[in-house]
Write a protein that holds these residues in place. Structure first.
Motif, short mmCIF file in Angstrom:
data_model
loop_
_atom_site.label_atom_id
_atom_site.label_comp_id
_atom_site.label_asym_id
_atom_site.label_seq_id
_atom_site.Cartn_x
_atom_site.Cartn_y
_atom_site.Cartn_z
N TRP A 1 64.83 24.92 98.26
CA TRP A 1 65.24 23.77 97.71
C TRP A 1 66.09 24.17 96.32
CZ3 TRP A 1 60.93 19.98 97.59
CH2 TRP A 1 60.72 19.33 98.79
N PRO A 2 67.11 23.39 96.21
CA PRO A 2 67.70 23.64 94.92
C PRO A 2 66.71 23.68 93.49
CG PRO A 2 69.15 22.18 95.96
CD PRO A 2 67.65 22.20 96.58
N LEU A 3 67.29 24.33 92.45
CA LEU A 3 66.36 24.33 91.24
C LEU A 3 66.13 23.03 90.74
CD1 LEU A 3 65.17 25.78 88.84
CD2 LEU A 3 67.32 25.91 87.67
N GLN A 4 67.28 22.28 90.84
CA GLN A 4 66.68 20.88 90.08
C GLN A 4 65.66 20.07 91.25
OE1 GLN A 4 69.74 22.01 91.00
NE2 GLN A 4 71.45 21.38 89.42
N ALA A 5 65.82 20.06 92.27
CA ALA A 5 64.96 19.47 93.19
C ALA A 5 63.42 19.97 92.96
CB ALA A 5 65.25 19.65 94.81
N ARG A 6 63.27 21.38 92.84
CA ARG A 6 61.91 22.04 92.72
C ARG A 6 61.48 21.56 91.53
NH1 ARG A 6 64.72 26.97 93.83
NH2 ARG A 6 64.13 27.76 91.92
N VAL A 7 61.99 21.58 90.47
CA VAL A 7 61.62 21.09 89.11
C VAL A 7 61.01 19.82 89.17
CG1 VAL A 7 62.26 20.38 86.66
CG2 VAL A 7 63.15 22.57 87.55
N MET A 8 61.88 18.85 89.88
CA MET A 8 61.44 17.44 89.83
C MET A 8 60.06 17.43 90.79
SD MET A 8 64.85 15.13 90.23
CE MET A 8 65.75 16.01 91.37
N VAL A 9 59.90 17.98 91.80
CA VAL A 9 58.75 18.03 92.75
C VAL A 9 57.71 18.70 91.99
CG1 VAL A 9 57.93 19.08 94.99
CG2 VAL A 9 60.25 18.11 94.79
N TYR A 10 57.95 19.79 91.39
CA TYR A 10 56.85 20.42 90.81
C TYR A 10 56.30 19.51 89.37
CZ TYR A 10 58.50 24.58 93.09
OH TYR A 10 58.84 25.69 93.90
N ALA A 11 57.24 18.86 88.94
CA ALA A 11 56.76 17.94 87.62
C ALA A 11 56.06 16.79 88.39
CB ALA A 11 57.97 17.36 86.89
N GLY A 12 56.61 16.35 89.50
CA GLY A 12 55.86 15.16 89.92
C GLY A 12 54.36 15.54 90.41
N LEU A 13 54.13 16.74 91.07
CA LEU A 13 52.92 16.94 91.42
C LEU A 13 52.01 17.41 90.30
CD1 LEU A 13 53.67 19.71 94.32
CD2 LEU A 13 52.40 17.52 94.56
N SER A 14 52.58 18.01 89.21
CA SER A 14 51.78 18.29 88.05
C SER A 14 51.09 16.84 87.45
CB SER A 14 52.61 19.21 87.07
OG SER A 14 52.99 20.39 87.50
N ALA A 15 52.14 15.96 87.30
CA ALA A 15 51.88 14.62 86.82
C ALA A 15 50.69 14.05 87.51
CB ALA A 15 53.14 13.54 86.64
N VAL A 16 50.91 13.94 88.81
CA VAL A 16 49.77 13.49 89.64
C VAL A 16 48.24 14.06 89.40
CG1 VAL A 16 48.87 13.14 91.93
CG2 VAL A 16 51.35 12.49 91.42
N LEU A 17 48.28 15.35 89.40
CA LEU A 17 47.02 16.13 89.43
C LEU A 17 46.48 16.25 87.96
CD1 LEU A 17 48.12 19.50 91.24
CD2 LEU A 17 46.62 17.85 92.26
N LEU A 18 47.50 16.14 86.94
CA LEU A 18 47.08 16.28 85.42
C LEU A 18 46.28 14.59 85.15
CD1 LEU A 18 49.72 18.10 83.33
CD2 LEU A 18 46.86 18.66 83.62
N GLY A 19 47.34 13.52 85.86
CA GLY A 19 46.64 12.18 85.52
C GLY A 19 45.44 11.92 86.39
#
Length: 219
Positions: A111-129
């Motif tokens: 995936w492009p860098l921007q898509a990877r950052v958004m997916v990783y940030a989303g996963l991190s938010a769910v797990l941290l939350g």
């Protein structure tokens, strides 16, 4: 074989096991916190899993520190790993590293860098939350004058805190709960900034490509 190669080989071998251990830790902690009426052996098993995952992360950290040959510089350069060993709340984020490793199979990211950052940030938010919801519920629901009485209240509080909205209808009253809140607010700001910046970059790239027939190379 140099230290970098040895460290990389070690990380390739332990990324998936530690990712699974992160999920097991989160599942065991959730059962321990939410399953108050379960038999004692179940809670003993959960605590055993929690302790075992901590030992696994501590061993991984010690091995990578030894292989790096950097001494105390390793702690500064890998400050997030250092914090994860001390604070179990951040341990589930290790799953994101496994996801990144899967995406990079074949030698390149899919995936492009921007898509990877958004997916990783989303996963991190769910797990941290979810992890923060468990911690805050555990320390808050029996506290005097608490406004977070149920796990649902805790999840609602985590969502409003991560999104930096902060309605104020559910707030921690204990010192551990407030400490988690401060950390979650900082993480929320960082994750929101990462998603917003990446999405803006993606839109600019698309507009440039549509207008000029080309855009900046993808990372």
């Amino acid at each position: 074989m140099d230290n970098d190669t040895r460290t990389a080989r070690w990380e390739r071998h332990v990324d998936v096991p530690l990712g699974v251990a992160s999920l097991l830790y989160l599942a065991a902690y959730a059962v321990h916190v939410l399953g108050a009426g379960l038999p004692r052996p179940v809670h003993v098993l959960c605590l055993t899993v929690i302790l075992t995952t901590w030992v696994m992360f501590a061993v991984d950290y010690a091995v990578r520190w030894h292989l790096s040959g950097e001494g105390l510089r390793f702690v500064r350069r890998h400050w997030l790993d250092s914090v994860v060993v001390v604070l179990p709340l951040l341990r589930p984020v290790r799953v994101v590293r496994v996801y990144d490793a899967v995406q990079r199979r074949g030698g390149a990211a899919r995936w492009p860098l921007q898509a990877r950052v958004m997916v990783y940030a989303g996963l991190s938010a769910v797990l941290l939350g979810f992890a923060a919801s468990l911690v805050v519920y555990q320390v808050e629901h029996t506290a005097p004058h608490a406004t977070i009485r149920t796990f649902g209240d805790s999840v609602w509080w985590a969502c409003s805190t991560l999104s930096t909205v902060g309605y104020g209808d559910a707030t921690p009253v204990t010192l551990p709960g407030r400490a988690v809140a401060v950390g979650l607010m900082a993480c929320g700001l960082a994750l929101l900034g990462a998603v917003t910046g990446s999405f803006s970059s993606y839109l600019l790239e698309r507009f440039a490509r549509d207008e000029y027939g080309e855009g900046p190379p993808r990372s």
